[in-house]
Design an enzyme around this catalytic site. Structure first.
Site, short mmCIF file in Angstrom:
data_model
loop_
_atom_site.label_atom_id
_atom_site.label_comp_id
_atom_site.label_asym_id
_atom_site.label_seq_id
_atom_site.Cartn_x
_atom_site.Cartn_y
_atom_site.Cartn_z
N HIS A 174 69.13 37.74 -24.32
CA HIS A 174 69.58 37.01 -25.52
C HIS A 174 69.00 37.62 -26.78
CE1 HIS A 174 70.34 33.31 -28.04
NE2 HIS A 174 69.27 33.82 -28.66
N GLU A 175 67.68 37.82 -26.77
CA GLU A 175 67.03 38.32 -27.98
C GLU A 175 67.43 39.76 -28.28
OE1 GLU A 175 65.47 36.60 -30.22
OE2 GLU A 175 65.74 34.78 -29.04
N HIS A 178 70.69 40.06 -30.03
CA HIS A 178 70.64 39.90 -31.49
C HIS A 178 70.56 41.26 -32.16
CE1 HIS A 178 70.63 35.63 -32.22
NE2 HIS A 178 69.63 35.40 -31.40
N TYR A 189 73.34 34.60 -40.65
CA TYR A 189 72.62 33.65 -39.81
C TYR A 189 72.60 32.26 -40.46
CZ TYR A 189 69.42 32.59 -35.98
OH TYR A 189 68.84 32.09 -34.84
N GLU A 198 74.28 33.28 -32.57
CA GLU A 198 73.53 32.73 -31.44
C GLU A 198 74.35 32.72 -30.16
OE1 GLU A 198 70.47 31.71 -30.68
OE2 GLU A 198 69.82 32.53 -32.59
N ASP A 271 68.00 23.95 -39.13
CA ASP A 271 68.31 25.05 -38.21
C ASP A 271 69.40 25.96 -38.78
OD1 ASP A 271 68.29 26.60 -35.84
OD2 ASP A 271 69.79 25.32 -34.89
N HIS A 276 71.70 26.93 -33.64
CA HIS A 276 71.40 26.79 -32.22
C HIS A 276 72.10 25.59 -31.59
CE1 HIS A 276 67.88 29.29 -33.42
NE2 HIS A 276 67.97 29.75 -32.19
#
Length: 356
Positions: A174-175, A178, A189, A198, A271, A276
């Site tokens: 996932h990271e 990005h 974002y 995300e 957020d 998210h």
């Protein structure tokens, strides 16, 4: 539309701020202490990322033909400090050591590299052999993992709510995804474009896990972060692509707030506009498309999503409708007027996102 080679990186964490905010308000100092320290550290790293955006990231050496198509992994140990990258503990080709966290990080970097190369012909995060760096054992009881525009960083968790952040391979994927977004569509974002940012990371994180395990869409659990929650937490994962809003329901963390359809879209200023939270909607659309098609999800549904991310037509401020429309066009362009087009179109219809 901008494909600017990553000149506007964002600081992306796997644990949403609203989760840490809730933990920070707990009465028990065992819970609120690590959460408050994590929030402070995240705020610092986010500021550092803005500074890097201004001064520019360091240049990467050009690859030779012999190096192309091969991972270049380095894992560092922060030894519970915050200086990055830390002490090098494993390089490309080195044998596994005694530290399971180091070994998991190294394997996760490799699995991510392999999926993007074998499934989509992409050579590392930037498509040009970018070295893949990670730092483990970051800070004390650090409840997060993040991509900072240049490398991966993993906390060990507090042991009360979160365990070691290298445990779920989809968190690693996932990271790193990005980073792929950073070097391609560079989605803003905030709001729906941030939720798409995300969601794309959740999609490819899930695909990396499925690819590593050799799972079909039917066999996969479609959970993000399974294995990360400590035993005291009532929940199975951070998010569910199959059933958004059901990943956890805990007396400390609260209930998973993700919606599955636009009927329950959450309007919030927190957020970054719910990046998210509302990512559950495009997540669910991908799950529906992938399971309708069956087989290996990275081969058809994943290919469509990758085509949109890298195709050059996705604006940085894209909304759900924009992304959905491009997936329909991409499905038609790659697969024709067949079941892929029908599956993608129907998936967006079922989550209430219209296509133009």
């Amino acid at each position: 539309m901008t494909t600017n080679g990553g000149f506007e990186p964002v600081f992306c964490t796997i644990i949403p701020p609203h989760v840490l905010d809730r933990l920070a308000q707990a009465d028990d100092p065992v819970l609120h202490g690590p959460a408050r320290r994590t929030l402070r550290r995240d705020a610092y790293e986010r500021t550092q990322r803005r500074l890097t955006t201004v001064v520019g990231a360091p240049a990467v050496a050009t690859l030779t033909d012999a190096e192309a198509g091969k991972p270049r992994r380095t894992v560092h140990d922060a030894r519970h400090g915050t200086a990055l990258p830390g002490t090098k503990v494993r390089g490309e080709g080195d044998a596994p050591g005694q530290d399971a966290t180091v070994n998991r990080a190294y394997a996760g970097l490799g699995a991510t590299f392999e999926l993007f190369l074998k499934a989509y012909g992409r050579d590392s995060i930037d498509g040009s052999g970018l070295p893949m760096d990670a730092t483990v054992h970051y800070d004390e009881d650090y409840n997060n993992a993040f991509w900072n525009g240049e490398q991966m960083v993993f906390g060990d968790g507090d042991g009360e709510i979160f365990l070691d952040f290298t445990i779920p391979i989809d968190v690693i994927g996932h990271e790193l995804a990005h980073g792929v977004t950073q070097y391609t569509a560079n989605l803003d974002y905030f709001g729906q474009s941030g939720a798409l940012n995300e969601s794309v990371s959740d999609v490819f994180g899930a695909l990396i896990k499925q690819y590593t395990l050799g799972q079909s869409a039917e066999e996969a659990d479609w959970l993000i972060g399974a294995g990360l929650l400590a035993p005291r937490v009532t929940g199975t994962a951070l998010r569910s692509m199959k059933e958004p809003g059901t990943a956890y329901d805990d007396d400390v963390l609260g209930k998973d707030p993700q919606p599955a359809t636009m009927d329950d879209y959450v309007r919030t200023g927190r957020d970054n506009g719910g990046v998210h939270i509302n990512s559950g909607i495009p997540n669910h659309a991908f799950y529906l498309a992938a399971t309708t098609l069956g087989g290996h999800a990275w081969e058809r549904a994943g290919q469509v999503w990758y085509d949109v991310l890298t195709g050059g037509d996705l604006d940085q401020d894209a909304q759900f409708t924009d992304f959905a429309t491009l997936t329909v066009k991409a499905a038609r362009a790659r697969f024709g007027e067949g079941e892929e087009l029908r599956a993608v179109s129907k998936a967006w219809e079922r989550v209430g996102v219209r296509t133009l």
